[in-house]
Design a protein around this motif. Structure first.
Motif, short mmCIF file in Angstrom:
data_model
loop_
_atom_site.label_atom_id
_atom_site.label_comp_id
_atom_site.label_asym_id
_atom_site.label_seq_id
_atom_site.Cartn_x
_atom_site.Cartn_y
_atom_site.Cartn_z
N ARG A 47 4.35 3.83 1.50
CA ARG A 47 6.03 3.92 1.96
C ARG A 47 5.86 2.91 2.24
O ARG A 47 6.81 2.08 2.45
N ILE A 48 4.99 2.02 3.19
CA ILE A 48 5.41 1.40 3.90
C ILE A 48 5.41 -0.27 2.95
O ILE A 48 6.26 -1.11 3.42
N ARG A 49 4.62 -0.02 1.82
CA ARG A 49 5.40 -1.05 0.63
C ARG A 49 6.71 -1.03 -0.02
O ARG A 49 7.10 -2.25 -0.46
N ALA A 50 6.92 0.31 0.02
CA ALA A 50 7.82 0.75 -0.92
C ALA A 50 9.37 0.70 0.01
O ALA A 50 10.36 0.52 0.16
N GLU A 51 9.61 0.89 1.59
CA GLU A 51 9.94 0.89 2.72
C GLU A 51 10.55 -0.08 3.57
O GLU A 51 9.54 -0.65 4.11
N ALA A 52 11.14 -0.27 3.91
CA ALA A 52 11.72 -0.45 5.24
C ALA A 52 11.19 0.34 6.25
O ALA A 52 12.05 1.01 6.91
N PHE A 53 10.21 -0.18 7.27
CA PHE A 53 10.09 -0.26 8.16
C PHE A 53 9.91 -1.82 9.41
O PHE A 53 9.10 -2.49 9.46
#
Length: 260
Positions: A47-53
Motif C-alpha cells: 500500500r505504501i508503494r501504491a498509495e499516497a500516505f
C-alpha cells in the motif's frame, strides 16, 4: 502548506490495536486526519508503494517483518515519508536499528491513554513539519524544530538515558564519538559528555523543551575523553516511561581542547 486531510497508515499485527491507533488519530489530531489500517507488514508495504500516505505508524515486533524492516523497504520508493514506531519493544533494544534506517520518531505503547496522546502529538508534528518543508520531511538543525536540515538528522550514534539521568544503553558509535568504550559510560551521568557551560544550557533550555514538546533537535558541544570538545548535532526525545532517546553526530570541523 496544504489544508487537505492527511492520510496515516497504521500497521500492527493485532487488529484491535491497529484500529485503536487509527481512532485516536482521527479523533485527537488538531489536523484533519484520515487513517487506513493494515495488520500484515507485507500488505502495508504494497500500500505504501501504491498509495499516497503522509505518515506511517507501525509496531516493531510483527511476524512478516519488523517495523524497522518495513521502513527500510518503504524508503526505496518513499525516502522522505515520515515513519513513527509505536511499540512495546523498549527503545534501548532497537535504538541502533532506528537510527540506521532513519525512523522519524518513537513512542512506547506502555502508559495507557497517555501513550496514545503522545502518539497523536508526534504524528501532528511529523506531518506538519513535512508539509511546511515542502514535502522534504525531517527536523531542523538550528533547534527550532521547523524546516529541514538533512545533515542534522544523519546521526552517527545513539543512547538512552534513564529517568535518573544515567546512561542505560550506549551504542558503539555513540561511545566512539566521545572516545569511550560504551560499557564505561553505562551508569554514568549524561553530564560527563559536555563541558560545564553546555551542561547548564542543556539543563535550562534543552531538557525543558523536551519535556514540553517531547522532542528537541539542534546543536550542542560534546566533550571527549581526551578533554577536547566538538560541535554536535543532536536529537533528544522522550519515551512514555520517562527515558530519553538521544541521537548525535559530529557537525564537522576539528575539535579543540576544553581550555581553548
Amino acid at each position: 502548506m496544504t489544508d487537505d486531510p492527511f492520510r496515516v497508515l497504521c500497521v500492527d499485527d493485532e487488529p484491535g490495536l491497529a484500529a485503536l491507533v487509527g481512532t485516536y488519530l482521527e479523533r485527537g489530531c488538531g489536523l484533519d486526519c484520515e487513517t487506513a489500517v493494515e495488520t500484515d507488514a507485507n500488505a502495508a508495504l504494497d500500500r505504501i508503494r501504491a498509495e499516497a500516505f503522509d505518515c506511517v505508524v507501525a509496531d516493531y515486533d510483527m511476524p512478516a517483518r519488523t517495523g524497522v524492516q518495513l521502513l527500510s523497504a518503504a524508503r526505496e520508493t518513499r525516502p522522505e515519508l515520515p515513519f513513527l514506531l509505536f511499540s512495546g519493544t523498549g527503545p534501548d533494544e532497537i535504538a541502533a536499528e532506528m537510527v540506521r534506517v532513519g525512523v522519524t520518531d518513537y513512542v512506547g505503547k506502555r502508559g495507557g491513554s497517555e501513550a496514545y496522546t503522545a502518539l497523536v502529538r508526534r504524528v501532528e508534528h511529523a506531518v506538519d513539519a513535512d508539509r511546511n518543508a515542502g514535502d522534504d520531511g525531517g527536523f531542523d538543525g538550528d533547534g527550532t524544530e521547523a524546516g529541514v536540515d538533512r545533515e542534522a538528522i544523519s546521526f552517527d550514534g545513539v543512547c538512552t538515558v534513564a529517568p535518573d539521568g544515567t546512561f542505560e544503553y550506549v551504542g558503539r558509535e555513540y561511545g566512539d564519538l566521545y572516545g569511550y568504550d560504551p560499557d564505561d559510560l553505562v551508569g554514568e551521568r549524561w553530564q560527563r559528555l559536555h563541558p560545564a557551560e553546555e551542561v547548564e544550557h542543556i539543563r535550562t533550555d534543552v531538557l525543558p523543551a523536551v519535556m514540553e514538546s517531547d522532542r528537541w533537535t539542534g546543536r550542542s558541544i560534546g566533550l571527549r575523553a581526551d578533554g577536547s570538545t566538538f560541535p554536535e548535532s543532536k536529537m533528544v526525545s522522550t519515551t512514555s516511561d520517562g527515558r530519553l532517546l538521544i541521537s548525535v553526530s559530529e557537525r564537522g570541523g576539528s575539535g579543540v581542547t576544553a581550555d581553548d
